[in-house]
Design a protein around this motif. Sequence first.
Motif, PDB file in Angstrom:
ATOM      1  N   ARG A 188      41.918  37.121  36.928  1.00 12.95           N
ATOM      2  CA  ARG A 188      42.675  36.756  35.739  1.00 12.95           C
ATOM      3  C   ARG A 188      43.424  35.465  35.962  1.00 12.95           C
ATOM      4  NH1 ARG A 188      47.314  41.516  36.062  1.00 12.95           N
ATOM      5  NH2 ARG A 188      48.485  40.614  37.823  1.00 12.95           N
ATOM      6  N   ASN A 241      46.748  34.157  34.268  1.00 14.38           N
ATOM      7  CA  ASN A 241      47.827  34.443  33.329  1.00 14.38           C
ATOM      8  C   ASN A 241      48.216  33.215  32.501  1.00 14.38           C
ATOM      9  OD1 ASN A 241      48.011  37.123  34.128  1.00 14.38           O
ATOM     10  ND2 ASN A 241      49.612  36.708  35.639  1.00 14.38           N
ATOM     11  N   VAL A 265      40.800  36.635  31.313  1.00 17.95           N
ATOM     12  CA  VAL A 265      40.263  37.485  32.363  1.00 17.95           C
ATOM     13  C   VAL A 265      38.795  37.133  32.537  1.00 17.95           C
ATOM     14  CG1 VAL A 265      39.816  39.851  33.101  1.00 17.95           C
ATOM     15  CG2 VAL A 265      41.902  39.325  31.858  1.00 17.95           C
ATOM     16  N   CYS A 300      35.425  43.324  26.863  1.00 16.35           N
ATOM     17  CA  CYS A 300      36.746  43.163  27.458  1.00 16.35           C
ATOM     18  C   CYS A 300      37.677  44.200  26.855  1.00 16.35           C
ATOM     19  CB  CYS A 300      37.264  41.746  27.195  1.00 16.35           C
ATOM     20  SG  CYS A 300      38.840  41.372  27.987  1.00 16.35           S
TER      21      CYS A 300
END
Length: 115
Positions: free
Chosen positions: A71, A73, A78, A95
Motif C-alpha cells: 500500500r 498511504n 493498494v 479490491c
Amino acid sequence: QVQLVESGGGLVQPGGSLRLSCAASGSISGASFMGWHRQAPGKQRELVAGIIGGGSTTYADSVKGRFTVSRDNAKNAVFLQMNSLKPEDTGVYYCYANWRSNGYWGQGTQVTVSP
C-alpha cells in the motif's frame, strides 16, 4: 463511504506478471483491512491477499511466494504484484476495504492467464 477503482488487469501468459492497482477515494490509512479477492468462473470469491490496518499481510496458500500486496498511504492506493502467474489465477480481482465497520468493493478487474 469510499470508492475503490481497480486497474492493471489483462491477458498474460503463464509465468508472466501483472501489477494490480486499487485507488481509493478516501484515506486508506483509516481502513482496518484492505485486500484483494478474486472470483473464477463458477467458483466462490476468495481472499487472495490483504493488509491489516497495522501493516501485517496475509495471503492465500495458493499465492504465497508469488503475490505481494502493498500500500501507499500517500497515494491512497493498494497494489497487488502478481508473479509466476498460472492459469488457475484467472478470474476477476476485486479490491476490498473495511472502513468504519463497513465493507466496500471495487468493480473488479479481469485477469486472464492463458497460453
